[in-house]
Write a protein that holds these residues in place. Sequence first.
Motif, PDB file in Angstrom:
ATOM      1  N   GLY A  31      -4.481 -40.794 -80.907  1.00  0.00           N
ATOM      2  CA  GLY A  31      -4.322 -40.477 -82.317  1.00  0.00           C
ATOM      3  C   GLY A  31      -3.437 -39.272 -82.557  1.00  0.00           C
ATOM      4  N   GLY A  32      -2.868 -38.723 -81.481  1.00  0.00           N
ATOM      5  CA  GLY A  32      -2.010 -37.550 -81.604  1.00  0.00           C
ATOM      6  C   GLY A  32      -0.573 -37.921 -81.931  1.00  0.00           C
ATOM      7  N   ALA A  33       0.263 -36.896 -82.040  1.00  0.00           N
ATOM      8  CA  ALA A  33       1.679 -37.088 -82.373  1.00  0.00           C
ATOM      9  C   ALA A  33       2.558 -37.214 -81.130  1.00  0.00           C
ATOM     10  N   LYS A  34       2.005 -36.908 -79.947  1.00  0.00           N
ATOM     11  CA  LYS A  34       2.772 -36.962 -78.704  1.00  0.00           C
ATOM     12  C   LYS A  34       2.065 -37.869 -77.703  1.00  0.00           C
ATOM     13  N   GLY A  35       2.826 -38.356 -76.738  1.00  0.00           N
ATOM     14  CA  GLY A  35       2.252 -39.159 -75.670  1.00  0.00           C
ATOM     15  C   GLY A  35       1.333 -38.331 -74.787  1.00  0.00           C
ATOM     16  N   ILE A  36       0.395 -38.997 -74.121  1.00  0.00           N
ATOM     17  CA  ILE A  36      -0.494 -38.331 -73.178  1.00  0.00           C
ATOM     18  C   ILE A  36      -0.473 -39.099 -71.861  1.00  0.00           C
ATOM     19  N   ASN A  37      -0.726 -38.385 -70.774  1.00  0.00           N
ATOM     20  CA  ASN A  37      -0.777 -38.998 -69.458  1.00  0.00           C
ATOM     21  C   ASN A  37      -2.226 -39.343 -69.142  1.00  0.00           C
ATOM     22  N   LEU A  38      -2.515 -40.611 -68.931  1.00  0.00           N
ATOM     23  CA  LEU A  38      -3.882 -41.032 -68.635  1.00  0.00           C
ATOM     24  C   LEU A  38      -4.175 -41.093 -67.141  1.00  0.00           C
ATOM     25  N   SER A  39      -3.171 -40.891 -66.308  1.00  0.00           N
ATOM     26  CA  SER A  39      -3.367 -41.013 -64.861  1.00  0.00           C
ATOM     27  C   SER A  39      -4.369 -40.022 -64.298  1.00  0.00           C
ATOM     28  N   ALA A  40      -4.564 -38.900 -64.957  1.00  0.00           N
ATOM     29  CA  ALA A  40      -5.487 -37.878 -64.477  1.00  0.00           C
ATOM     30  C   ALA A  40      -6.848 -37.949 -65.170  1.00  0.00           C
ATOM     31  N   ALA A  41      -7.102 -39.020 -65.918  1.00  0.00           N
ATOM     32  CA  ALA A  41      -8.364 -39.137 -66.644  1.00  0.00           C
ATOM     33  C   ALA A  41      -9.552 -39.061 -65.689  1.00  0.00           C
ATOM     34  N   MET A  42     -10.582 -38.335 -66.107  1.00  0.00           N
ATOM     35  CA  MET A  42     -11.800 -38.177 -65.312  1.00  0.00           C
ATOM     36  C   MET A  42     -12.960 -38.787 -66.083  1.00  0.00           C
ATOM     37  N   ILE A  43     -13.618 -39.760 -65.471  1.00  0.00           N
ATOM     38  CA  ILE A  43     -14.728 -40.470 -66.088  1.00  0.00           C
ATOM     39  C   ILE A  43     -15.954 -40.251 -65.213  1.00  0.00           C
ATOM     40  N   SER A  44     -17.084 -39.951 -65.834  1.00  0.00           N
ATOM     41  CA  SER A  44     -18.329 -39.823 -65.069  1.00  0.00           C
ATOM     42  C   SER A  44     -19.454 -40.484 -65.850  1.00  0.00           C
ATOM     43  N   VAL A  45     -20.512 -40.848 -65.137  1.00  0.00           N
ATOM     44  CA  VAL A  45     -21.662 -41.486 -65.771  1.00  0.00           C
ATOM     45  C   VAL A  45     -22.945 -40.877 -65.224  1.00  0.00           C
ATOM     46  N   THR A  46     -23.914 -40.702 -66.120  1.00  0.00           N
ATOM     47  CA  THR A  46     -25.239 -40.211 -65.755  1.00  0.00           C
ATOM     48  C   THR A  46     -26.249 -41.234 -66.240  1.00  0.00           C
ATOM     49  N   GLY A  47     -27.207 -41.574 -65.371  1.00  0.00           N
ATOM     50  CA  GLY A  47     -28.225 -42.558 -65.706  1.00  0.00           C
ATOM     51  C   GLY A  47     -29.341 -41.991 -66.546  1.00  0.00           C
ATOM     52  N   SER A  48     -30.279 -42.868 -66.926  1.00  0.00           N
ATOM     53  CA  SER A  48     -31.347 -42.506 -67.850  1.00  0.00           C
ATOM     54  C   SER A  48     -32.306 -41.452 -67.307  1.00  0.00           C
ATOM     55  N   HIS A  49     -32.387 -41.285 -65.981  1.00  0.00           N
ATOM     56  CA  HIS A  49     -33.263 -40.267 -65.402  1.00  0.00           C
ATOM     57  C   HIS A  49     -32.460 -39.143 -64.754  1.00  0.00           C
ATOM     58  N   GLY A  50     -31.197 -39.002 -65.161  1.00  0.00           N
ATOM     59  CA  GLY A  50     -30.383 -37.887 -64.710  1.00  0.00           C
ATOM     60  C   GLY A  50     -29.577 -38.102 -63.444  1.00  0.00           C
ATOM     61  N   ALA A  51     -29.648 -39.286 -62.846  1.00  0.00           N
ATOM     62  CA  ALA A  51     -28.870 -39.533 -61.625  1.00  0.00           C
ATOM     63  C   ALA A  51     -27.398 -39.724 -61.979  1.00  0.00           C
ATOM     64  N   TYR A  52     -26.528 -39.171 -61.149  1.00  0.00           N
ATOM     65  CA  TYR A  52     -25.092 -39.341 -61.345  1.00  0.00           C
ATOM     66  C   TYR A  52     -24.642 -40.635 -60.688  1.00  0.00           C
ATOM     67  N   GLY A  53     -23.810 -41.383 -61.397  1.00  0.00           N
ATOM     68  CA  GLY A  53     -23.232 -42.592 -60.830  1.00  0.00           C
ATOM     69  C   GLY A  53     -22.216 -42.219 -59.765  1.00  0.00           C
ATOM     70  N   GLN A  54     -22.243 -42.940 -58.652  1.00  0.00           N
ATOM     71  CA  GLN A  54     -21.298 -42.700 -57.568  1.00  0.00           C
ATOM     72  C   GLN A  54     -20.074 -43.572 -57.795  1.00  0.00           C
ATOM     73  N   PRO A  55     -18.899 -42.974 -58.056  1.00  0.00           N
ATOM     74  CA  PRO A  55     -17.710 -43.779 -58.332  1.00  0.00           C
ATOM     75  C   PRO A  55     -17.302 -44.615 -57.120  1.00  0.00           C
ATOM     76  N   THR A  56     -16.798 -45.792 -57.398  1.00  0.00           N
ATOM     77  CA  THR A  56     -16.334 -46.691 -56.356  1.00  0.00           C
ATOM     78  C   THR A  56     -15.087 -47.424 -56.846  1.00  0.00           C
ATOM     79  N   THR A  57     -14.264 -47.841 -55.923  1.00  0.00           N
ATOM     80  CA  THR A  57     -13.065 -48.609 -56.293  1.00  0.00           C
ATOM     81  C   THR A  57     -13.295 -50.103 -56.120  1.00  0.00           C
ATOM     82  N   SER A  58     -14.551 -50.500 -56.031  1.00  0.00           N
ATOM     83  CA  SER A  58     -14.892 -51.923 -55.901  1.00  0.00           C
ATOM     84  C   SER A  58     -14.524 -52.676 -57.172  1.00  0.00           C
ATOM     85  N   ASP A  59     -14.238 -53.962 -57.010  1.00  0.00           N
ATOM     86  CA  ASP A  59     -13.903 -54.846 -58.130  1.00  0.00           C
ATOM     87  C   ASP A  59     -15.014 -54.812 -59.165  1.00  0.00           C
ATOM     88  N   PRO A  60     -14.707 -54.644 -60.422  1.00  0.00           N
ATOM     89  CA  PRO A  60     -13.470 -54.820 -61.173  1.00  0.00           C
ATOM     90  C   PRO A  60     -12.748 -53.516 -61.544  1.00  0.00           C
TER      91      PRO A  60
END
Length: 110
Positions: A31-60
């Motif tokens: 929604g900004g006026a300039k382009g942004i680089n998404l290659s460095a995006a950092m995504i994390s997930v936390t479960g309902s009891h506070g556990a951190y999701g372990q990232p994986t490069t598995s399909d999909p």
Amino acid sequence: MAKVRDLTVKATTPGEIAGPAVAITLRVTNGGAKGINLSAAMISVTGSHGAYGQPTTSDPYDPFSGSLAAGDSATGTYVFRLPAEQRKSLSVTVEYVAGAPVALFVDKNK
């Protein structure tokens, strides 16, 4: 957050572990006026009891990449190993570049 799906992943690279996981598909719009680089995006997930999701490069796994022009949208899919008992609700954080504001999504209807 566009979509959350439960799945069982297979280990695809050295060090990864097969097992229960979630695939989270996100859609972002610049929604900004300039382009942004998404290659460095950092995504994390936390479960309902506070556990951190372990990232994986598995399909999909199909992360954000490249530049996103002003007004354009992009979709990326991230996969995290997370036990079934942790999936009642999820908190997902998205940071497209270090130091930028962090977006937090909470899915309590999963």
